[in-house]
Design a protein around this motif. Structure first.
Motif, PDB file in Angstrom:
ATOM      1  N   ASN A 109     -17.150  22.317   8.362  1.00  0.00           N
ATOM      2  CA  ASN A 109     -16.204  21.936   9.419  1.00  0.00           C
ATOM      3  C   ASN A 109     -16.880  22.016  10.780  1.00  0.00           C
ATOM      4  O   ASN A 109     -17.690  22.900  11.023  1.00  0.00           O
ATOM      5  N   VAL A 110     -16.517  21.053  11.630  1.00  0.00           N
ATOM      6  CA  VAL A 110     -17.016  21.057  13.016  1.00  0.00           C
ATOM      7  C   VAL A 110     -15.964  21.732  13.889  1.00  0.00           C
ATOM      8  O   VAL A 110     -14.826  21.254  13.968  1.00  0.00           O
ATOM      9  N   TYR A 111     -16.324  22.842  14.503  1.00  0.00           N
ATOM     10  CA  TYR A 111     -15.444  23.489  15.484  1.00  0.00           C
ATOM     11  C   TYR A 111     -15.955  23.135  16.872  1.00  0.00           C
ATOM     12  O   TYR A 111     -17.134  23.367  17.165  1.00  0.00           O
ATOM     13  N   PHE A 112     -15.105  22.601  17.713  1.00  0.00           N
ATOM     14  CA  PHE A 112     -15.504  22.337  19.092  1.00  0.00           C
ATOM     15  C   PHE A 112     -15.241  23.619  19.875  1.00  0.00           C
ATOM     16  O   PHE A 112     -14.133  23.896  20.322  1.00  0.00           O
ATOM     17  N   THR A 113     -16.271  24.415  19.997  1.00  0.00           N
ATOM     18  CA  THR A 113     -16.124  25.762  20.542  1.00  0.00           C
ATOM     19  C   THR A 113     -17.423  26.175  21.226  1.00  0.00           C
ATOM     20  O   THR A 113     -18.486  25.642  20.914  1.00  0.00           O
ATOM     21  N   THR A 114     -17.325  27.139  22.098  1.00  0.00           N
ATOM     22  CA  THR A 114     -18.544  27.653  22.722  1.00  0.00           C
ATOM     23  C   THR A 114     -19.149  28.786  21.876  1.00  0.00           C
ATOM     24  O   THR A 114     -20.236  29.275  22.173  1.00  0.00           O
ATOM     25  N   LYS A 115     -18.433  29.189  20.834  1.00  0.00           N
ATOM     26  CA  LYS A 115     -18.944  30.286  19.984  1.00  0.00           C
ATOM     27  C   LYS A 115     -20.107  29.787  19.133  1.00  0.00           C
ATOM     28  O   LYS A 115     -20.175  28.609  18.797  1.00  0.00           O
ATOM     29  N   ASP A 116     -21.005  30.697  18.777  1.00  0.00           N
ATOM     30  CA  ASP A 116     -22.049  30.254  17.866  1.00  0.00           C
ATOM     31  C   ASP A 116     -22.009  31.035  16.568  1.00  0.00           C
ATOM     32  O   ASP A 116     -23.013  31.233  15.889  1.00  0.00           O
ATOM     33  N   GLU A 117     -20.828  31.479  16.215  1.00  0.00           N
ATOM     34  CA  GLU A 117     -20.565  31.919  14.849  1.00  0.00           C
ATOM     35  C   GLU A 117     -19.060  31.975  14.644  1.00  0.00           C
ATOM     36  O   GLU A 117     -18.296  32.054  15.611  1.00  0.00           O
ATOM     37  N   MET A 118     -18.661  31.899  13.401  1.00  0.00           N
ATOM     38  CA  MET A 118     -17.248  31.954  13.045  1.00  0.00           C
ATOM     39  C   MET A 118     -17.104  32.987  11.943  1.00  0.00           C
ATOM     40  O   MET A 118     -17.662  32.800  10.852  1.00  0.00           O
ATOM     41  N   ASN A 119     -16.399  34.059  12.239  1.00  0.00           N
ATOM     42  CA  ASN A 119     -16.284  35.107  11.233  1.00  0.00           C
ATOM     43  C   ASN A 119     -14.870  35.360  10.763  1.00  0.00           C
ATOM     44  O   ASN A 119     -14.663  36.024   9.754  1.00  0.00           O
ATOM     45  N   SER A 120     -13.908  34.867  11.518  1.00  0.00           N
ATOM     46  CA  SER A 120     -12.529  35.193  11.162  1.00  0.00           C
ATOM     47  C   SER A 120     -11.596  34.111  11.669  1.00  0.00           C
ATOM     48  O   SER A 120     -11.984  33.264  12.481  1.00  0.00           O
ATOM     49  N   PHE A 121     -10.367  34.177  11.210  1.00  0.00           N
ATOM     50  CA  PHE A 121      -9.324  33.271  11.692  1.00  0.00           C
ATOM     51  C   PHE A 121      -9.225  33.365  13.206  1.00  0.00           C
ATOM     52  O   PHE A 121      -9.124  32.358  13.901  1.00  0.00           O
ATOM     53  N   ARG A 122      -9.279  34.585  13.741  1.00  0.00           N
ATOM     54  CA  ARG A 122      -9.112  34.749  15.189  1.00  0.00           C
ATOM     55  C   ARG A 122     -10.252  34.089  15.977  1.00  0.00           C
ATOM     56  O   ARG A 122     -10.053  33.694  17.117  1.00  0.00           O
ATOM     57  N   ASP A 123     -11.426  33.982  15.354  1.00  0.00           N
ATOM     58  CA  ASP A 123     -12.539  33.302  16.034  1.00  0.00           C
ATOM     59  C   ASP A 123     -12.245  31.821  16.269  1.00  0.00           C
ATOM     60  O   ASP A 123     -12.892  31.184  17.086  1.00  0.00           O
ATOM     61  N   THR A 124     -11.304  31.274  15.501  1.00  0.00           N
ATOM     62  CA  THR A 124     -11.022  29.836  15.654  1.00  0.00           C
ATOM     63  C   THR A 124     -10.061  29.572  16.812  1.00  0.00           C
ATOM     64  O   THR A 124      -9.856  28.417  17.188  1.00  0.00           O
ATOM     65  N   PHE A 125      -9.471  30.633  17.377  1.00  0.00           N
ATOM     66  CA  PHE A 125      -8.608  30.442  18.546  1.00  0.00           C
ATOM     67  C   PHE A 125      -9.482  29.986  19.715  1.00  0.00           C
ATOM     68  O   PHE A 125     -10.588  30.476  19.894  1.00  0.00           O
ATOM     69  N   GLY A 126      -8.955  29.035  20.466  1.00  0.00           N
ATOM     70  CA  GLY A 126      -9.720  28.590  21.631  1.00  0.00           C
ATOM     71  C   GLY A 126     -10.659  27.439  21.310  1.00  0.00           C
ATOM     72  O   GLY A 126     -11.375  26.957  22.182  1.00  0.00           O
ATOM     73  N   THR A 127     -10.679  26.961  20.058  1.00  0.00           N
ATOM     74  CA  THR A 127     -11.475  25.757  19.800  1.00  0.00           C
ATOM     75  C   THR A 127     -10.733  24.585  20.449  1.00  0.00           C
ATOM     76  O   THR A 127      -9.502  24.606  20.585  1.00  0.00           O
ATOM     77  N   ASN A 128     -11.505  23.595  20.843  1.00  0.00           N
ATOM     78  CA  ASN A 128     -10.916  22.474  21.585  1.00  0.00           C
ATOM     79  C   ASN A 128     -10.376  21.446  20.589  1.00  0.00           C
ATOM     80  O   ASN A 128     -11.086  20.563  20.116  1.00  0.00           O
ATOM     81  N   GLU A 129      -9.076  21.591  20.276  1.00  0.00           N
ATOM     82  CA  GLU A 129      -8.473  20.772  19.224  1.00  0.00           C
ATOM     83  C   GLU A 129      -8.381  19.305  19.630  1.00  0.00           C
ATOM     84  O   GLU A 129      -8.531  18.405  18.812  1.00  0.00           O
TER      85      GLU A 129
END
Ligand SMILES: Cc1ncc(COP(=O)(O)O)c(C=O)c1O
Length: 484
Positions: free
Chosen positions: A378-398
């Motif tokens: 999956n492509v997350y439009f985010t400034t994060k450079d890792e995804m470890n949890s559901f909460r990490d997906t908050f703030g992705t640019n939907e």
């Protein structure tokens, strides 16, 4: 570029779909069979599928990375499976009496998942998780089941807890609490679910210890796919296995999505962890309605018939072990079992596609993180450079994700399930050429997104503070342009 420009080509290419969809929407909610199938501006309608492609009612040939929600690892309309189905139809579509085929199917799936000493079949992943949770409650004698925040285990009431919620809910939350998805699920059911944080073994342990009198089982998507694709990190699954064994908690792997996909033996083979119970579905039916659950014999034995309403545990279904689905599923398992190269090859395509997407987004200076394992990503439009949890997906640019996705679909590449926080699936029939073309289309999509972001920045009023600093000469050098 106004947002609707991203969907212009899609709309132009799907005029007949629009007409048919409007007709459907009058008679079925959202004009679709399932809430997940609806998307804006309107879904397209399929005509037929072949290999890695879907042909729609407007005559478009669409490169398909949704592949029947991940069920079609051998592609659309696999000839060998179709022949098996036709053969089975000649013996009757539905017998309602146990068949030798059923026994053979179970013996075959046990080769893929040796942890399943006893197995039962049902018709969907939703049924599989519902029954596995009941079996686990019956065996453990404890009513509460622990479920990871963000995990998807189907559309049954017990599973519709903390699979999605918004920022405001998160802000108000203290720790981890079940949040029911939508209306119609009784509050009493919510109270039987305890939520734990995926990939955080200390957090998980703390919650299980706090609830150890009531929690008898724990269900997990070994790769957390409810919020897209989040892979287990730092040996989380092995540590979870040790923790649940120590606490006497039944560990249920929901392998509906990962089973027969990330390896023939699913996530339990890939990550080398043996659960007590396993749920399977999707690929296990070879494109037909088939799912099931199984595990340690002493746990599954709670289903032994004849114990009556007081001591028995119930599992039934008119269509359980439907011979047509079982014939299709068995053929699919046999093909996959005989062709380990399908996994090596498709996983290589996974690397090519998903690392390619990451490189393209980086080259266009679009903050994005592509998380993947094997053939799911999956492509997350985010400034994060890792995804470890559901909460990490908050703030992705939907919004950005949607613009990119619909731009690609307008160019006949379906990059997975049409919702943010879903994922793309590669199948064994996709080719390197397919991936190369997909990357070309994806790049054009990233370019369009980058252009829009540039325009938005240019139109945005200048930041006062920045202007003051610039005037005061506080920037020694011209700052690098911010990435979009
Ligand atoms: C991990 C997982 N569990 C359960 C389900 C539910 O399966 P079904 O849609 O067949 O009911 C899904 C469906 O996507 C899933 O991904």
């Amino acid at each position: 570029m106004p947002a609707q420009k991203f969907s212009r080509r899609y709309l132009n290419r799907h005029k007949k779909s629009a007409q048919l969809w409007r007709r459907a929407a009058k008679i079925t909610p959202g004009g679709v069979e399932s809430n997940i199938r609806f998307f804006k501006p309107h879904p397209f309608l399929a005509d037929y599928g072949d290999g890695g492609y879907i042909y729609d009612v407007d005559g478009n040939k669409i490169l398909d990375f949704m592949m029947g929600f991940g069920a079609l690892f051998l592609g659309h309309n696999d000839r060998d499976i179709a022949l098996e189905v036709i053969k089975q139809l000649e013996s009757g579509s539905m017998l309602g009496i146990t068949t030798e085929l059923y026994v053979e199917y179970i013996e075959t799936i046990q080769k893929a998942f040796p942890s399943m000493k006893k197995v039962r079949l049902c018709n969907s992943g939703t049924e599989a998780t519902m029954h596995a949770m009941r079996v686990a409650r019956a065996f453990s004698g404890k009513d509460k089941v622990a479920k990871a925040e963000g995990a998807y285990h189907g559309a049954q009431d017990y599973a519709l807890q903390s699979l999605e919620f918004d920022h405001a809910t998160l802000r108000k939350m203290d720790g981890y609490k079940p949040v029911t998805y939508g209306r119609g699920v009784p509050k009493a059911i919510r109270d039987t679910i305890v939520i734990y944080p995926y990939n955080d073994i200390e957090g998980t342990a703390e919650i299980l210890e706090q609830n150890q009198d009531d929690v008898g089982s724990l269900i997990i998507e070994p790769v957390l796919c409810g919020p897209g694709v989040i892979t287990p990190k730092n040996n989380y699954l092995k540590k979870l296995r040790r923790l649940t064994s120590k606490m006497g908690i039944v560990l249920i792997f929901d392998e509906v999505l990962t089973g027969l996909r990330i390896a023939y033996g699913g996530a339990q083979e890939y990550y080398d962890v043996r659960p007590d119970l396993t749920c399977f579905g999707k690929i296990a039916g070879g494109g037909f309605q088939l799912a099931g659950f199984g595990g340690e014999a002493q746990i599954m034995d709670v289903l032994e018939p004849g114990k009556g309403f007081k001591f028995g545990t119930f599992h039934a279904g008119t269509y359980n072990g439907h011979p047509v689905s079982v014939a299709a599923g068995k053929k699919c398992l046999e093909i996959l079992g005989a062709h380990p190269e399908y996994y090596t090859n498709s996983n290589a395509l996974g690397r090519q596609l998903f690392s390619g997407l990451q490189d393209l987004a980086d080259d266009r200076r679009i903050p994005a993180w592509v998380e993947y394992v094997g053939t799911i990503g999956n492509v997350y439009f985010t400034t994060k450079d890792e995804m470890n949890s559901f909460r990490d997906t908050f703030g992705t640019n939907e919004k950005r994700w949607w613009n990119w996705f619909i731009h690609c679909l307008g160019n006949n590449v379906l990059f997975g399930i049409p919702n943010t926080g879903e994922r793309a699936f590669i199948s064994a029939v996709h080719t390197e050429e397919d991936i190369e073309w997909a990357l070309e289309v994806a790049d054009a999509g990233f370019a369009a997104v980058a252009k829009q972001a540039r325009r938005q920045r240019e139109r945005a009023p200048p930041l006062k503070l920045q202007a003051v600093r610039e005037q005061a000469g506080l920037y020694g050098e011209t700052p690098a342009p911010p990435s979009v």
